[in-house]
Design an enzyme around this catalytic site. Structure first.
Site, PDB file in Angstrom:
ATOM      1  N   ASP A  10      -4.807  -5.916  -7.540  1.00  0.00           N
ATOM      2  CA  ASP A  10      -4.964  -5.217  -6.269  1.00  0.00           C
ATOM      3  C   ASP A  10      -5.201  -3.745  -6.603  1.00  0.00           C
ATOM      4  OD1 ASP A  10      -5.076  -4.877  -3.523  1.00  0.00           O
ATOM      5  OD2 ASP A  10      -3.165  -5.870  -3.125  1.00  0.00           O
ATOM      6  N   HIS A  51       0.838  -1.196   0.000  1.00  0.00           N
ATOM      7  CA  HIS A  51       0.000   0.000   0.000  1.00  0.00           C
ATOM      8  C   HIS A  51       0.878   1.253   0.000  1.00  0.00           C
ATOM      9  CE1 HIS A  51      -2.856  -2.982   1.650  1.00  0.00           C
ATOM     10  NE2 HIS A  51      -3.792  -2.224   1.125  1.00  0.00           N
TER      11      HIS A  51
END
Length: 483
Positions: free
Chosen positions: A256, A184
């Site tokens: 993702d 992330h």
């Protein structure tokens, strides 16, 4: 930039957007009617089961075969249970029990809950082999550190989830379990030869594919021997060569979230990341959580421009749209469970508890929860023993700003139960527990990825293999604290 409505619509068919709030804004419905593959729901979209069912019903009025995706892993990563915690233990607990039939039943129960809510694509199970103890993003989301064990449970999870008509998405290909950074926030690197990847990380994905997983999610991780300088999400060798050709996967490859630093940061922008992912072989692109109409249109326009200027073959875009449509057709009618077993999660969590020492019934102890941060994947979900304590006092403290003497003063003559996640990884937490245990009766509840750390002198050390609502209940029962 010229506008081509045909290419725009084709591009939209490969995109999963998102929106804030408990109701769908007009633009989110209009894009679905225009061909948008679907939306991913996050905690901000979920208030309660009735509201969620109404929301997904509204999305289906825009197009009946819309994909409604969610990250519902059970355990520490839950969207349905974000107010109180998941009623099911997560993968680490299920792996610790190592009963694949139990894993299948738990995932069938999760699938039944999702189907009742109108969700038809679960961005789960996590099938990463957690070989790095200090992994900041996988940890208890993994079934374990052994490839064969993870493969067994990956297959069971896919089978259970898809028995309810909810599509499973095995993640994070080609394996996020050996990373010590969070994709992330940056682009993690797993610098191992391909033969290590094949023996350590790929068996669970092969098992998920063999079990019929409708989708596999790519990871924003770099494996130099496979992906070169970029992430797997942008790697034709990873997605087309390894996943499609070597593992024989025929379903939809899902990315993702492209807003993550491991993707958008590597490509330069979210629209450019979308083009790179499609070029590599991805079919369904998760844009992320912070999405509005303008961003979706920017991504679609960039994909259309890439087809026109030759960066992306139109046949590749058409193939991606066709695979996404096939996924949507498979998942068009999820089936709620005829009846739910309300005690299944608690029973599974009890089986996963490991108790060292001899916890005798504690006369009204002080429960000290050592506050820790949460990963972006987890979000801020309640955890600990508090919901299960019958009149027993709990205090929340930060280890780095609390001394053993201060805890002793709060406790008076009561024994102390210290509850934490990954306590071993925090020097202040270790120090606090070790000093407390010298002077008084202390029990420890570890709710994160377990370690070999055992402080001298503790009366009991309890490992739950997760921090869900069910795990907390099992720990409270093991220490005779539950009401």
């Amino acid at each position: 930039m010229s506008h081509d409505p045909g290419l725009r619509r084709l591009a939209l068919r490969t995109l999963l957007a998102a929106f804030p709030g408990a109701t769908a804004p007009d633009w989110a419905l209009e894009l679905v009617a225009d061909g948008l593959a679907g939306h991913t729901l996050f905690a901000t979209n979920v208030d309660d089961p009735a509201q969620l069912a109404a929301l997904t019903g509204t999305l289906r009025t825009a197009r009946p075969d819309v994909l409604v995706a969610i990250d519902e892993e059970g355990g520490d990563v839950t969207r349905l249970g974000h107010h109180a915690g998941s009623p099911y233990p997560g993968n680490a607990a299920l792996g610790a029990v190592d009963d694949p039939d139990l894993t299948r039943r738990v995932y069938a129960a999760i699938g039944g809950d999702l189907a009742a809510a109108g969700v038809n694509l679960d961005l789960a199970p996590t099938v990463d082999v957690n070989t790095a103890d200090e992994n900041p993003i996988i940890g208890t989301r993994s079934f374990g550190a052994d490839p064969d064990l993870v493969a067994r449970h990956a297959a069971a999870a896919v089978t259970g989830l898809e028995s309810t008509g909810v599509a499973a998405c095995a993640k994070h290909f080609p394996g996020h379990g050996a990373t010590v950074s969070d994709s992330h926030l940056e682009l993690p690197t797993v610098d191992v030869p391909l033969d290590v990847l094949r023996t350590r990380d790929l068996p669970p994905f092969a098992a998920a594919v063999a079990a019929g997983a409708q989708a596999v999610m790519s990871a924003h991780i770099r494996v130099p021997a496979l992906t070169g300088a970029g992430p797997a999400t942008f790697s034709r060798a990873a997605l087309t060569g390894l996943l499609r050709e070597e593992l024989g996967f025929r379903g939809a490859i899902v990315t993702d979230a492209l807003e993550m630093r491991g993707a958008a940061g590597a490509a330069g922008s979210i629209p450019l990341a979308a083009v790179a992912a499609l070029s590599a072989g991805a079919d369904l692109l998760c844009i992320g959580a912070s999405v509005g109409r303008e961003l979706v249109e920017q991504v679609a326009l960039e994909i259309a421009a890439a087809v026109r200027d030759g960066r992306l073959a139109q046949s590749r875009l058409e193939g991606a749209a066709a695979r996404t449509a096939a996924l949507a057709a498979w998942a068009a009618a999820p089936r709620p469970a005829a009846e739910s077993d309300g005690e299944l999660g608690a029973a599974a969590a009890r089986l996963a508890v490991r108790v060292e020492g001899a916890p005798s019934p504690l006369p009204s102890p002080l429960v000290v929860r050592l506050v820790s941060g949460s990963s972006i994947a987890e979000g801020r979900v309640p955890w600990g023993l508090r919901p299960h304590l019958n009149g027993i006092e709990q205090v929340d403290l930060v280890a780095a700003s609390t001394t053993a003497d201060e805890v002793a003063a709060l406790a008076g003559d009561r024994p102390v139960v210290v509850v934490g996640r990954r306590l071993h990884s925090s020097a202040p937490a270790r120090d606090l527990v070790e000093k407390l245990a010298v002077a008084r009766q202390v029990s420890v509840v570890e709710m994160g990825w377990p370690s070999s750390w055992r402080p001298a002198g503790v009366a009991a050390f309890v490992v739950t293999h997760g921090a869900s609502l069910a795990n907390g209940r099992a720990a409270a029962e093991a220490l005779h604290l539950a009401g």
